[in-house]
Every structure is written in structure tokens, then in C-alpha cells.
Design an enzyme around this catalytic site. Structure first.
Site, short mmCIF file in Angstrom:
data_model
loop_
_atom_site.label_atom_id
_atom_site.label_comp_id
_atom_site.label_asym_id
_atom_site.label_seq_id
_atom_site.Cartn_x
_atom_site.Cartn_y
_atom_site.Cartn_z
N LYS A 66 0.80 -1.23 0.00
CA LYS A 66 0.00 0.00 0.00
C LYS A 66 0.84 1.28 0.00
O LYS A 66 0.42 2.29 -0.57
CB LYS A 66 -0.92 0.02 1.22
CG LYS A 66 -2.06 -0.97 1.16
CD LYS A 66 -2.93 -0.76 2.38
CE LYS A 66 -4.08 -1.73 2.43
NZ LYS A 66 -5.02 -1.42 3.51
N ASP B 28 -9.77 3.05 2.76
CA ASP B 28 -9.78 2.45 4.11
C ASP B 28 -10.49 3.36 5.13
O ASP B 28 -11.29 2.89 5.94
CB ASP B 28 -8.36 2.19 4.59
CG ASP B 28 -7.70 1.03 3.85
OD1 ASP B 28 -8.44 0.12 3.41
OD2 ASP B 28 -6.47 1.03 3.71
#
Ligand code: ATR
Length: 269
Positions: free
Chosen positions: A66, A100
């Protein structure tokens, strides 16, 4: 021609994203398929450019990619602040986003009005960063507590809140309306671990554990016994996936179908 989507990561075998997205493609009768690809940091750039060349519809990224992916794509300002992306869209170049934080917000919102609430955030890793920036935006009054105090203080400074080690945790729990565990404590296989002794939790707390394996962590089990409202990590996973889906397709996906696929997947790992 079928459009391909995928999640890149390592390890990736147990990812629930293929089941979640394929269930939606099937439900909406879209000629698309979603696969998990084992990719490490060293071949991430080739994988992303390869997917673009092969006309993939989009990608998700998971551990440990990520942060690294942020350097490769053109990322939106929020992802840059957070320092990671979990979604790539290929419609116009190679664009990166993080869903997220919004996933956590959408999961928690039905339980409590976040604005003005005292929020204790446990952890200072990637997940905590996304949650901290998102919930600051939602108007929560945040304190961050982390095992490595310096990391908590660094993140807190970036977000504009207060950061602590775990030594003062009892006080922080006492003052919190919402407690979010964004550490890996309690995650399979260490399922009997928790950072908060059960007798610190009271019925006024809302306790959100972003861990989804197991579905009910020791923290949530204790919180439930103490009469607190509890929320596991399943809906955060579902909503972050739903936001990625929207970025790729512009379609609002059926949340219940995604949830069902995740729960079925969790039962089989
Ligand atoms: P992620 O990107 O999933 O958030 P991470 O960046 O590795 O993963 O962060 C993991 C978080 O869990 C960190 O806050 C970590 O604390 P440290 O910063 O001190 O490493 C926390 N964590 C992991 N194991 C822990 C443990 N046994 N006790 C307390 N905190 C723990």
C-alpha cells in the site's frame, strides 16, 4: 470482452476481495472477474503497468504494497497525506486512492454520531493513519495510543491531535466514547490477546475492532460482556471494497451481497 480486476499483495491466498467483488459482478450480471495476484514490492511497478497494458478495470493493493504503490501512481491528496493507497483506477492514466478511512467511517456511522465524540485510536500503523485522518475530518476529538510511543506522537502531530504510549491507557479508555483497535492485537492466531483489560470497559463505550479474523476478537467479547456496543471489522472491509467498486464502475454495489460473500469466505479460512 471480459474486464479483469485484481488484488495485489503478499501473502494473498486468504484475501476475501475476490469473493466479495465476484459476488457483485455476478449479482449485477457484469462480464467481469476479480483475481488475487501474488506480487511483491520488487515487481510491483511492472505488475501495475502490466495491468494497465492488459486493460484491467482496476486493482486493489494490500499488505505489503500500500505504501510502495503510492510512489508509482498518481495519487489523490488524501492518500498522499495518509501515505498509502489501496485502489488503482485505469480510466484516465494510473490513479491511486485510499478507501480504508471511508470504509471505517461508513461502518461506524450507523452506531454513533462521530462528530464531537472522544475517540481513542489504538495503533499508529497504516490502518490507524487512514482512520485518524478520516475521523479528524468527521469532527471526532481523537487521542492516539500506540505501543511505540514515538510513532503515536508522530502520527498525532501530522493529524493535529494528541499521541501517547500505552502506559496511560486506563485514563484514555475512561475518557473515551469510542474505542477503535487498529492494531493487529487479537488477530488470528493470537486470538486471546487484547490491549484493554475487560474491567476498563463500560456500557457507554462503543468499541470497534477493525480485525475481522476472528469476527469476534477478545476485545469485542470483553466489551460485549461489559454491556458496550461493539462492531467488528467485517463492515469496514465491505465498505472499503464498495468504495473501490464505485471508483472503478460508477455503480453503487449491493452491500448485503458483499457482506454475505465476506462472511462465507471467513467461514472457510
Ligand atoms: P497496518 O498497516 O495493518 O496498520 P502496521 O503498520 O504493521 O500494520 O501496524 C501495526 C500496528 O499494530 C502498530 O500500531 C503496532 O504497534 P507498533 O507501532 O508499536 O509496532 C501494533 N501492534 C502490533 N503488535 C502489537 C502488540 N503485540 N502490542 C501492541 N501493539 C501492537
Amino acid at each position: 470482452m471480459k474486464t479483469i480486476y485484481g488484488v495485489l499483495g503478499y501473502p494473498i491466498k486468504h484475501s476475501l476481495s475476490p469473493a466479495m467483488h465476484n459476488a457483485v459482478f455476478k449479482y449485477l450480471s457484469l462480464d467481469c472477474s476479480y483475481y488475487a495476484f501474488e506480487v511483491n514490492k520488487d515487481n510491483l511497478k511492472e505488475a501495475i503497468y502490466g495491468a494497465k497494458a492488459l486493460k484491467f478495470g482496476g486493482l486493489n493493493l494490500t499488505i505489503p504494497l500500500k505504501e510502495k504503490a503510492l510512489e508509482i501512481v498518481s495519487a489523490d491528496p488524501l492518500s498522499k497525506k495518509i501515505g498509502s493507497i489501496n485502489t488503482i483506477d485505469f480510466k484516465d492514466g494510473i490513479k491511486g486512492y485510499t478507501t480504508d478511512g471511508i470504509g471505517a467511517k461508513l461502518a461506524l456511522e450507523p452506531y454513533i454520531n462521530i462528530k464531537g465524540k472522544n475517540l481513542l485510536l489504538l495503533g499508529a500503523g497504516g490502518a490507524a493513519r487512514a482512520i485518524a485522518f478520516q475521523f479528524k475530518k468527521e469532527g471526532a476529538d481523537i487521542v492516539i495510543a500506540n505501543r511505540t510511543k514515538e510513532r503515536a506522537i508522530k502520527l498525532a502531530k501530522e493529524v493535529g491531535v494528541r499521541g501517547y504510549g500505552l502506559d496511560n491507557l486506563k485514563n484514555l479508555v475512561e475518557n473515551a466514547d469510542i474505542i477503535i483497535n487498529s492494531t493487529s492485537v487479537g488477530m488470528y492466531p493470537n486470538t486471546n490477546h487484547t490491549l484493554i483489560p475487560s474491567d476498563w470497559i463500560n456500557p457507554d463505550h462503543v468499541v470497534f475492532d477493525i480485525v475481522y479474523n476472528p469476527i469476534e476478537t477478545k476485545l469485542l467479547e470483553d466489551a460485549k460482556k461489559a454491556g458496550a456496543k461493539t462492531l467488528n471489522g467485517v463492515m469496514m472491509l465491505v465498505y472499503q471494497g464498495a468504495e473501490s467498486f464505485k471508483i472503478w464502475t460508477g455503480i453503487e454495489p449491493p452491500i448485503d451481497i458483499m457482506k454475505k460473500a465476506v462472511l462465507k469466505g471467513l467461514r472457510s479460512i
